[in-house]
Design a protein around this motif. Structure first.
Motif, PDB file in Angstrom:
ATOM      1  N   LEU A   1       0.890  -1.155   0.131  1.00 43.41           N
ATOM      2  CA  LEU A   1      -0.038  -0.080   0.141  1.00 43.41           C
ATOM      3  C   LEU A   1       0.780   1.264  -0.162  1.00 43.41           C
ATOM      4  N   ALA A   2       0.630   2.077  -1.069  1.00 38.95           N
ATOM      5  CA  ALA A   2       1.490   3.612  -0.933  1.00 38.95           C
ATOM      6  C   ALA A   2       0.500   4.575  -1.013  1.00 38.95           C
ATOM      7  N   VAL A   3       0.607   5.435  -0.108  1.00 40.12           N
ATOM      8  CA  VAL A   3      -0.221   6.632   0.151  1.00 40.12           C
ATOM      9  C   VAL A   3       0.398   7.624  -0.434  1.00 40.12           C
ATOM     10  N   ASN A   4      -0.093   8.259  -1.582  1.00 45.70           N
ATOM     11  CA  ASN A   4       0.784   9.183  -2.513  1.00 45.70           C
ATOM     12  C   ASN A   4       0.303  10.558  -2.385  1.00 45.70           C
TER      13      ASN A   4
ATOM     14  N   PRO B   1       1.545   1.190   5.743  1.00 43.45           N
ATOM     15  CA  PRO B   1       1.195   1.793   4.432  1.00 43.45           C
ATOM     16  C   PRO B   1       2.948   2.522   4.199  1.00 43.45           C
ATOM     17  N   PHE B   2       3.420   2.512   2.897  1.00 40.98           N
ATOM     18  CA  PHE B   2       4.493   3.554   2.395  1.00 40.98           C
ATOM     19  C   PHE B   2       3.765   4.892   2.142  1.00 40.98           C
ATOM     20  N   VAL B   3       4.250   5.825   2.806  1.00 40.93           N
ATOM     21  CA  VAL B   3       3.998   7.377   2.552  1.00 40.93           C
ATOM     22  C   VAL B   3       5.018   7.811   1.479  1.00 40.93           C
ATOM     23  N   ILE B   4       4.407   8.314   0.250  1.00 44.03           N
ATOM     24  CA  ILE B   4       5.287   8.572  -1.012  1.00 44.03           C
ATOM     25  C   ILE B   4       4.950   9.779  -1.489  1.00 44.03           C
ATOM     26  N   SER B   5       5.700  10.268  -2.528  1.00 43.21           N
ATOM     27  CA  SER B   5       5.412  11.564  -3.339  1.00 43.21           C
ATOM     28  C   SER B   5       5.945  11.156  -4.611  1.00 43.21           C
ATOM     29  N   SER B   6       4.991  10.395  -5.581  1.00 42.26           N
ATOM     30  CA  SER B   6       5.448  10.290  -6.732  1.00 42.26           C
ATOM     31  C   SER B   6       6.065  11.416  -7.777  1.00 42.26           C
ATOM     32  N   ALA B   7       5.655  12.427  -7.412  1.00 40.34           N
ATOM     33  CA  ALA B   7       6.134  13.509  -8.226  1.00 40.34           C
ATOM     34  C   ALA B   7       7.582  13.942  -7.758  1.00 40.34           C
ATOM     35  N   HIS B   8       7.730  13.850  -6.438  1.00 44.14           N
ATOM     36  CA  HIS B   8       9.083  14.416  -5.785  1.00 44.14           C
ATOM     37  C   HIS B   8      10.086  13.353  -5.506  1.00 44.14           C
ATOM     38  N   GLY B   9       9.414  11.845  -5.532  1.00 45.45           N
ATOM     39  CA  GLY B   9      10.426  10.838  -5.193  1.00 45.45           C
ATOM     40  C   GLY B   9      10.527  10.586  -3.801  1.00 45.45           C
ATOM     41  N   ASP B  10       9.683  11.159  -2.843  1.00 41.41           N
ATOM     42  CA  ASP B  10      10.081  11.064  -1.313  1.00 41.41           C
ATOM     43  C   ASP B  10       9.411   9.773  -1.179  1.00 41.41           C
ATOM     44  N   GLY B  11      10.136   8.661  -0.506  1.00 43.36           N
ATOM     45  CA  GLY B  11       9.946   7.460  -0.120  1.00 43.36           C
ATOM     46  C   GLY B  11       9.377   6.296  -1.285  1.00 43.36           C
ATOM     47  N   VAL B  12       9.873   6.750  -2.378  1.00 39.95           N
ATOM     48  CA  VAL B  12       9.470   5.875  -3.550  1.00 39.95           C
ATOM     49  C   VAL B  12      10.541   4.619  -3.470  1.00 39.95           C
ATOM     50  N   TRP B  13      11.915   4.991  -3.296  1.00 42.46           N
ATOM     51  CA  TRP B  13      12.942   3.839  -3.400  1.00 42.46           C
ATOM     52  C   TRP B  13      13.054   2.899  -2.105  1.00 42.46           C
ATOM     53  N   ASP B  14      12.334   3.427  -0.895  1.00 47.03           N
ATOM     54  CA  ASP B  14      12.146   2.604   0.198  1.00 47.03           C
ATOM     55  C   ASP B  14      11.181   1.463  -0.288  1.00 47.03           C
ATOM     56  N   LEU B  15      10.002   2.147  -1.014  1.00 46.64           N
ATOM     57  CA  LEU B  15       8.966   1.234  -1.309  1.00 46.64           C
ATOM     58  C   LEU B  15       9.229   0.189  -2.160  1.00 46.64           C
ATOM     59  N   ILE B  16      10.189   0.415  -3.245  1.00 46.15           N
ATOM     60  CA  ILE B  16      10.524  -0.487  -4.361  1.00 46.15           C
ATOM     61  C   ILE B  16      11.520  -1.493  -3.815  1.00 46.15           C
ATOM     62  N   ASP B  17      12.377  -1.098  -2.801  1.00 43.80           N
ATOM     63  CA  ASP B  17      13.319  -1.839  -2.184  1.00 43.80           C
ATOM     64  C   ASP B  17      12.648  -2.873  -1.288  1.00 43.80           C
ATOM     65  N   SER B  18      11.537  -2.595  -0.669  1.00 49.11           N
ATOM     66  CA  SER B  18      10.910  -3.270   0.148  1.00 49.11           C
ATOM     67  C   SER B  18       9.957  -4.428  -0.680  1.00 49.11           C
ATOM     68  N   VAL B  19       9.573  -4.141  -1.686  1.00 46.34           N
ATOM     69  CA  VAL B  19       8.901  -4.893  -2.946  1.00 46.34           C
ATOM     70  C   VAL B  19       9.933  -5.963  -3.409  1.00 46.34           C
ATOM     71  N   LEU B  20      11.043  -5.389  -3.795  1.00 43.23           N
ATOM     72  CA  LEU B  20      12.145  -6.346  -4.340  1.00 43.23           C
ATOM     73  C   LEU B  20      12.809  -7.337  -3.273  1.00 43.23           C
ATOM     74  N   SER B  21      12.538  -7.020  -2.113  1.00 45.18           N
ATOM     75  CA  SER B  21      13.325  -7.761  -1.009  1.00 45.18           C
ATOM     76  C   SER B  21      13.023  -9.193  -1.088  1.00 45.18           C
ATOM     77  N   ASP B  22      11.765  -9.402  -1.406  1.00 43.58           N
ATOM     78  CA  ASP B  22      11.432 -10.912  -1.374  1.00 43.58           C
ATOM     79  C   ASP B  22      11.632 -11.850  -2.689  1.00 43.58           C
TER      80      ASP B  22
END
Length: 483
Positions: free
Chosen positions: A116-119, A142-163
């Motif tokens: 879950l990503a809260v954009n 939830p992952f709190v992110i900003s797609s437009a500014h990149g805030d928290g995006v790479w923490d989100l994708i790192d978590s997704v790919l960790s599995d």
């Protein structure tokens, strides 16, 4: 094989913006307009050493039952069914909506890992923003992110790919050809696979992978080993599940990634569709060798044959390097010639070109046609060497190569292709300009006059000094001051 990550959410929650961020591109249209994205969009991404495929979907309206929104929802559900992981985007400014709750319920039923990503939460308090989204019942933070500014995006994708496990290193030279049979449904892919394999002498095995992975089959032809990838799966007719046999661009993308050669199957009875061009374009982007098989050629009229050839020339014009074969998989017509082209395309994709010959071909091309000038500058191409295989890459060294136009690059590609008989494979040309020793870090682009004069010959330097003196005289005259 690359994991597939699907972006899901209501319209206008920032899925396309996140897609562009994850792929480091601007491929997806972005605007403050709900419903801008309708069809699925596919792209590549990489975090460190982990590559992935990301899919942008249209806005998901789970309650509609007709019209374009229903078709968009169906596309999204199909993408989720074939995903390895799902990123569910919600809008922090809008809060939890009834549509969000319905989407969360469908995602729970899918059985796929959901993140879950809260954009649109730039500058907000993360704990406060994420608090109300726990009621979606996804049992995760939830992952709190900003797609437009990149805030928290790479923490989100790192978590997704960790599995997912670390990718295996690909060997530059495959031990034997691996080719994938791709295309829309009902064009005869499985029939073609059976025609290539033969019914009685095939040794096949299923290679374990993801839930919807393609089937890899090892076999021998003329005492030479091959691996064929069937995206639809080789099954008995009575055991084919209609839902599994649905066309999937993701399956074709994964098959192309795992292969050296892609065999795109078209149906002579059907018009060339956008999906055909999409798959062919992806194979070209991935750098895979390509062979085109137009199937069911024995059952079409002469008028239809002329029409399909015109359609191919118009819609698949960018595949001028590939060979086209008109076959009948059911009657085993044209299979031998098709297989010869597969071998030829594989050999061209894996070719090793000697550096002296590459440079001679380059010099010959320069003698026939120099690169055009850009103002006072003409790029200088000095020498070339091979930079990789599958697809072949030629690296050219010289000066001012960033001024070379695409038209001249196409001229070089065609020259190298003819010289090395590279049929069936794309060829890439890369440029590396020699660094200017006088334009090092710390030296201004325009050096002071004294530095510039030091580089000039004595005669030219003397002229420069006279010009400088004349300038000083003019300035002094204006100020009524003696020089």
């Amino acid at each position: 094989m690359k994991p597939t990550i699907v972006l899901v959410g209501r319209p206008n929650v920032g899925k396309s913006t996140l897609f562009n961020r994850l792929t480091r591109s601007k491929d997806a249209l972005v605007a403050d307009l709900p419903g801008l994205t309708r069809d699925r969009h596919y792209g590549h991404g990489r975090v460190g050493e982990k590559p992935y495929l990301v899919v942008d979907t249209g806005g998901f309206e789970p309650v509609v039952d007709s019209g374009i929104l229903f078709e968009m929802a169906k596309q999204t559900l199909q993408a989720v069914d074939e995903a390895d992981a799902v990123i569910f985007l919600v809008d922090s400014r809008a809060g939890v909506t009834p549509q969000d709750k319905l989407i969360a319920q469908k995602l729970r039923m899918s059985g796929r890992p959901v993140y879950l990503a809260v954009n649109k939460a730039e500058g907000a308090n993360r704990a406060v923003v994420s608090a109300e989204f726990y009621e979606l019942g996804l049992n995760l933070e939830p992952f709190v992110i900003s797609s437009a500014h990149g805030d928290g995006v790479w923490d989100l994708i790192d978590s997704v790919l960790s599995d997912f496990p670390e990718p295996e290193e690909e060997e530059e030279d495959a031990k034997h050809p691996v080719f994938a049979v791709i295309g829309r449904p009902n064009v005869g892919k499985s029939t073609l696979v059976n025609a290539i394999l033969g019914e009685e002498r095939v040794i096949a095995f299923d290679q374990a992978g993801t839930t919807r992975d393609s089937i890899h089959i090892d076999f021998e032809r003329n005492e030479k080993p091959y691996t064929i990838i069937d995206t639809a799966g080789v099954r008995r007719r009575g055991k084919v599940d209609e839902a599994i046999e649905k066309f999937s661009v993701i399956k074709s993308m994964q098959a192309v990634e795992a292969a050296n050669v892609a065999v795109l199957v078209l149906d002579a009875n059907q018009d060339i569709a956008d999906q055909d061009a999409t798959i062919a374009g992806f194979a070209l982007e991935a750098g895979r060798a390509l062979v085109i098989a137009i199937n069911k050629w024995d059952v079409v009229t002469p008028e239809r044959k002329e029409q399909i050839k015109k359609d191919i020339a118009r819609k698949l014009y960018f595949l001028d390097f590939a060979k086209f074969h008109y076959i009948s998989a059911l009657k085993h017509k044209g299979i031998d010639d098709l297989f010869d082209s597969i071998n030829q395309a594989y050999q061209a994709a894996m070719i090793k070109m000697p550096t002296p010959k590459i440079t001679r071909v380059l010099q010959s091309a320069l003698e026939r046609q120099q690169p055009p000038r850009v103002g006072p500058i003409r790029p200088k191409l000095r020498y070339a060497h091979q930079g990789g295989v599958n697809p072949p890459i030629i690296v050219i060294h010289g000066n001012a190569l960033h001024h070379i136009k695409d038209s001249y690059t196409r001229y070089l590609v065609q020259t190298f292709r003819k010289a090395f008989h590279l049929e069936g494979t794309p060829l890439r040309v890369q440029y590396k300009s020699t660094e200017n020793p006088f334009d090092q870090e710390g030296t201004p682009a325009k050096a002071p006059t004294t530095l510039r004069r030091a580089k000039l010959s004595p005669r030219i330097a003397k002229k420069e000094e006279k010009k400088q003196l004349k300038r000083k005289v003019k300035v002094s005259a204006k100020k009524n001051i003696k020089p």
